[in-house]
Design an enzyme around this catalytic site. Structure first.
Site, short mmCIF file in Angstrom:
data_model
loop_
_atom_site.label_atom_id
_atom_site.label_comp_id
_atom_site.label_asym_id
_atom_site.label_seq_id
_atom_site.Cartn_x
_atom_site.Cartn_y
_atom_site.Cartn_z
N SER A 163 0.83 -1.20 0.00
CA SER A 163 0.00 0.00 0.00
C SER A 163 0.86 1.26 0.00
O SER A 163 1.96 1.26 0.58
CB SER A 163 -0.92 0.01 1.21
OG SER A 163 -1.60 1.25 1.29
N TYR A 195 -1.44 0.33 10.32
CA TYR A 195 -1.58 -0.28 8.99
C TYR A 195 -0.39 0.09 8.12
O TYR A 195 0.24 -0.78 7.49
CB TYR A 195 -2.89 0.22 8.36
CG TYR A 195 -3.14 -0.19 6.92
CD1 TYR A 195 -3.55 -1.48 6.60
CD2 TYR A 195 -2.99 0.74 5.88
CE1 TYR A 195 -3.79 -1.85 5.28
CE2 TYR A 195 -3.24 0.38 4.55
CZ TYR A 195 -3.64 -0.91 4.26
OH TYR A 195 -3.89 -1.27 2.96
N1 NAP Z 1 -9.11 -1.00 -1.01
C1 NAP Z 1 -8.12 -0.14 -1.04
O1 NAP Z 1 -8.31 1.07 -1.20
C2 NAP Z 1 -6.68 -0.61 -0.89
C3 NAP Z 1 -5.66 0.32 -1.06
C4 NAP Z 1 -4.36 -0.09 -0.94
C5 NAP Z 1 -4.07 -1.41 -0.66
N2 NAP Z 1 -5.08 -2.30 -0.50
C6 NAP Z 1 -4.69 -3.68 -0.18
O2 NAP Z 1 -5.27 -4.55 -1.13
C7 NAP Z 1 -5.47 -5.83 -0.53
C8 NAP Z 1 -6.89 -6.29 -0.83
O3 NAP Z 1 -7.80 -5.41 -0.20
P1 NAP Z 1 -9.34 -5.23 -0.57
O4 NAP Z 1 -9.57 -3.80 -0.78
O5 NAP Z 1 -9.73 -6.18 -1.64
O6 NAP Z 1 -10.01 -5.54 0.82
P2 NAP Z 1 -10.59 -6.84 1.52
O7 NAP Z 1 -11.70 -7.34 0.69
O8 NAP Z 1 -10.83 -6.47 2.93
O9 NAP Z 1 -9.37 -7.86 1.41
C9 NAP Z 1 -8.62 -8.30 2.50
C10 NAP Z 1 -8.41 -9.80 2.33
O10 NAP Z 1 -7.56 -10.29 3.33
C11 NAP Z 1 -8.13 -11.44 3.89
N3 NAP Z 1 -7.71 -11.72 5.25
C12 NAP Z 1 -7.76 -10.88 6.31
N4 NAP Z 1 -7.30 -11.53 7.41
C13 NAP Z 1 -6.99 -12.80 7.02
C14 NAP Z 1 -6.51 -13.95 7.68
N5 NAP Z 1 -6.23 -13.93 9.00
N6 NAP Z 1 -6.31 -15.07 6.98
C15 NAP Z 1 -6.58 -15.12 5.67
N7 NAP Z 1 -7.06 -14.07 4.98
C16 NAP Z 1 -7.27 -12.91 5.66
C17 NAP Z 1 -9.58 -11.14 3.85
O11 NAP Z 1 -10.33 -12.32 4.07
P3 NAP Z 1 -11.87 -12.25 4.65
O12 NAP Z 1 -12.70 -11.98 3.44
O13 NAP Z 1 -12.07 -13.60 5.22
O14 NAP Z 1 -11.92 -11.14 5.64
C18 NAP Z 1 -9.70 -10.57 2.45
O15 NAP Z 1 -9.73 -11.57 1.48
C19 NAP Z 1 -5.16 -5.65 0.95
O16 NAP Z 1 -3.86 -6.10 1.20
C20 NAP Z 1 -5.21 -4.16 1.15
O17 NAP Z 1 -4.39 -3.74 2.20
C21 NAP Z 1 -6.37 -1.94 -0.61
#
Ligand code: NAP
Ligand code: FAD
Lengths: 256, 441
Positions: free
Chosen positions: A148, A161
């Site tokens: 990120s 974070y």
């Molecule tokens: N959305 C944004 O604006 C943004 C910006 C920069 C970076 N990111 C990064 O992009 C990535 C994906 O994010 P997203 O936006 O798609 O959000 P998200 O849907 O909340 O994705 C997070 C993922 O991590 C999994 N996870 C969390 N804890 C876990 C555990 N203990 N064991 C296994 N899996 C676990 C979640 O599983 P569950 O579904 O079971 O909770 C989910 O699949 C993340 O690394 C996030 O930091 C996102």
């Protein structure tokens, strides 16, 4: 039957592992690869929700090559068994596991802070380490870690974070350095804002916010070329460049 | 709280909205609800997709579940859009058996309105091709309904406007097609009787529909272009034609509400006359038309609903039983053209029976038109409704914003049976929309 009922894409025989198969970005990545004829393995802690995405991808692309594998990123002791359970080692690996958490809560609740740090840093780093070892032994592969821009500099609004993503980015950087003489490539992806369930309800600036599909296309594009650190929207590279360049005496007074 | 309205932007209501991301969440929202209604892409025109208390957005239920290439049976969650289905399956040689005039609708919306297409006379409604559906009820149950399983509830849910519960998922059939092109044959009809005769003559074609100039008067009353269509085979395509062309994404759009006066009788009437003359020149000719411009001509202009200005518009679709169809239709056209209440080319079509208890389609002739909202326009529609009711016809609920309770109960003989089903499964009072309130359903 005639050629009418052909599947949409021809199988490449290649396989992608998505760690975080329930996330919106992970789903979009898996879909983009499946559209190109890749087999897909979705790893997630909630197997039922991952199955829902797997069925969707399978139905859309007329492929049977979508599988689901349980993983808890906090259960580091299980990683070797997890990798063995995949069967053949995947050709490419994309890790999107992450946890935004709640910054004010993390300040007073060490357990919450620990969960954020372990989910964004410790778990993904150690799992990719184990996978990298196997890819190196095989001789080739692509590892994409979704980190990120928040990791580029610690800010009051989300430094637990941000610090954990910074750690993850540094880890990926080291891994890339170590493997640079091999055909195993390591790429760090910094998406900027993405419209997903993680950011649902937030008021995000349109020009700086990407759709999960755009992030996915960018990651798919990493199969060729030699990118190392990717900002999905290039405006973010500029913004973070400026933020990183600010002298600390000034930066520390800013509200960011 | 959200400003909610249908595609006609009339009526508008401030109301609570909740969002479901998964079928489980949709079922939870439905459990114990009071005055809830599901909403798909909001392409119904009036107040059908606005909850009495709460509106449940279903577009997060956008996962496909399975597809059988042998039978063409596709299973999806209820929030999957027709646009998405066509984008995935047309390149594989399949097309939904029945589609409405826009591809921006959901599976749930198509079932709840039991939508009809240009092939209604041959293939029935969307509901005729539904093999099963999963319905969440306010008591917390999720039941599977099919023609031979919970049959009464199945029938009531098809065309039931969301009032029997929340549809979570469904299985329905796609047909094999060998290209994304339609062979379209145009016939010009100088007046209403010619139009009706041509619609009947072209019933052997898979698709047939008439664009009618509702402002033409006198001897030209009811002049129309009849557009008959067949799926083109690969052999029909000249070299250089892409077998399955993708949808053209809308370059055109209506970025702001146009002032209400832009569409006046003169401009609409001139447009209709021009359209008719251009089509009449091609009368008898067959051309190849891509699927999206044949089925979904309006989809290439995003937000076209804004052309009617800030007050919005009402869409009105009635069906008149065959016996009196021509005579009643001509009275309606007389009313419209003499009052100069302009509608862009309206649609005239032959219908057959629908699949559900409350389905709109029945044997007869249907006319769909839209009018900008005004005292005069609404008054005219009320007059038309009286004619429809006297002729034993009915008004389409998915396009309705203003019919009276009397018109409604005259047109739908199964209302009592529908209410009974709602009583039996305990949804009365729980599932309710602005439409069901207005019509005391
Ligand atoms: N959305 C944004 O604006 C943004 C910006 C920069 C970076 N990111 C990064 O992009 C990535 C994906 O994010 P997203 O936006 O798609 O959000 P998200 O849907 O909340 O994705 C997070 C993922 O991590 C999994 N996870 C969390 N804890 C876990 C555990 N203990 N064991 C296994 N899996 C676990 C979640 O599983 P569950 O579904 O079971 O909770 C989910 O699949 C993340 O690394 C996030 O930091 C996102
Ligand atoms: C340009 C245009 C052309 C059209 N052409 C035609 C046509 O040719 N033939 C035709 O029949 N119709 C036509 N329509 C009407 C349209 O097909 C229907 O109104 C359809 O129901 C819209 O689907 P939606 O997903 O937008 O549903 P919405 O408008 O959101 O909802 C419509 C109804 O379905 C219910 N509903 C939606 N989802 C669910 C669910 N998951 N569970 C239970 N109930 C649900 C709602 O409660 C509401 O009563 C047209 C509309 C437009 C804008």
């Amino acid at each position: 039957m005639t050629n009418l009922h052909k599947p949409k894409s021809i199988s490449t025989g290649k396989r992608l592992l998505v760690i975080g198969g329930t996330s919106d970005i992970g789903r979009a990545v898996a879909d983009a690869y499946a559209a190109k004829g890749w087999g897909v393995a979705l790893a997630a802690r909630d197997v039922e929700r991952a199955r829902r995405n797997a069925d969707d991808i399978q139905t859309r692309h007329g492929t049977d090559h979508v599988s689901v594998h349980p993983i808890d990123i906090l259960d580091t002791a299980s990683f070797d068994a997890f990798i063995d359970s995949l069967g053949a080692l995947p050709d490419s690996i994309v890790c999107v596991v992450g946890m935004l958490g709640d910054q004010p809560r993390a300040q007073g609740d060490p357990d919450h802070a620990t969960a954020i740090i372990r989910t964004n840093f410790e778990g993904p780093a150690l799992l990719l380490e184990a996978l990298a070892g196997r890819l190196a032994a095989r001789g080739d592969g692509l590892i994409v870690g979704v980190s990120s821009v928040a990791g580029d500099r610690g800010r009051a609004s989300n430094y637990v974070y941000g610090a954990s993503k910074a750690g993850f980015s540094a880890y990926l950087s080291g891994l890339r350095n170590r493997l640079s003489q091999t055909d195993v490539r390591v790429v760090t992806v910094k998406p900027g804002f993405v419209r997903t369930s993680m950011t649902e309800g937030m008021d995000l600036p349109g020009a700086l916010t990407a759709a999960p599909e755009a992030v996915a296309q960018r990651i798919l594009g990493l199969q060729t070329g030699n990118a190392n650190v990717v900002y999905v929207l290039s405006a973010w590279r500029l913004i973070m460049g400026i933020i990183r360049a600010l002298p600390e005496p000034i930066f520390k007074r800013l509200k960011l | 709280m959200k400003d909610l309205s249908g595609w006609g932007r009339y009526p508008r209501q401030i109301g609570a909205q909740t969002t479901a991301a998964t079928p489980d969440e949709a079922a939870t929202e439905t459990t114990g609800s009071a005055g809830l209604i599901a909403r798909g892409l909001g392409r119904s025109y009036g107040d059908a997709a606005i909850g009495r208390e709460t509106t449940l957005s279903m577009t997060g239920l956008n996962r496909m579940q399975s597809f059988n290439p042998e039978t063409g049976l596709l299973a999806t969650e209820a929030g999957v859009s027709l646009d998405d289905i066509i984008a995935c399956f047309l390149p594989r040689g399949y097309f939904p058996v029945v589609v409405p005039g826009t591809r921006f609708v959901t599976v749930g919306g198509m079932i709840a309105s039991d939508i009809h297409g240009k092939n209604q006379h041959n293939d029935g409604t969307f509901g005729h091709h539904v093999a099963w559906l999963k319905l969440a009820l306010p008591d917390g149950q999720v039941v599977c309904c099919a023609p031979h399983e919970n049959a009464a509830l199945f029938q009531a849910t098809i065309g039931g406007m969301g009032l029997t519960g929340t549809i979570l998922a469904a299985g329905f059939r796609l047909r094999p097609v060998s290209s994304g092109w339609i062979r379209q044959t145009t016939h010009a009809a100088k007046n209403l009787s010619e139009a009706i005769a041509l619609l009947r003559q072209t019933e052997k074609a898979t698709y047939t529909v008439a664009w009618i100039d509702v402002l033409a008067r006198g001897a030209s009353l009811g002049r129309s272009l009849i557009l008959a269509g067949e799926h083109a085979t690969e052999d029909d395509l000249p070299g250089g034609y892409k077998q399955f062309p993708p949808a053209r994404t809308g370059r055109l759009g209506v970025p702001v509400e146009l002032p209400g006066w832009v569409l006046n009788t003169a401009s609409v009437s001139a447009f209709n006359a021009l359209y008719y003359r251009r089509g009449a020149k091609r009368s008898g000719q067959t051309t190849l038309v891509p699927w999206d411009s044949y089925f979904f001509p309006l989809d290439s202009i995003s937000n076209w609903n804004r052309i009617y200005g800030p007050r919005g518009f009402v869409q009105h679709q009635c069906v008149i039983p065959n016996e009196d169809a021509e005579q009643v239709m001509s009275t309606i056209l007389d009313l419209l053209s003499s009052r100069g209440e302009g509608s862009f080319l309206a649609v005239l079509k032959c219908l057959g029976p629908g699949a559900g208890l409350m389905s709109f389609p029945r044997d007869g002739l249907t006319l769909a038109l839209d009018l900008p909202v005004s005292e005069k326009g609404l008054g005219l529609l009320a007059e038309i409704d009286v004619l429809v009711a006297q002729a034993g016809g009915r008004i389409y609920l998915a396009k309705d914003a203003c019919q009276s309770r009397a018109t409604f109960s005259a047109g739908y003989p199964n209302i009592a049976a529908f209410r009974q089903v709602r009583q039996d499964i305990g949804v009365a009072g729980h599932m309710a929309s602005k439409l069901s309130e207005r019509l005391a359903l």
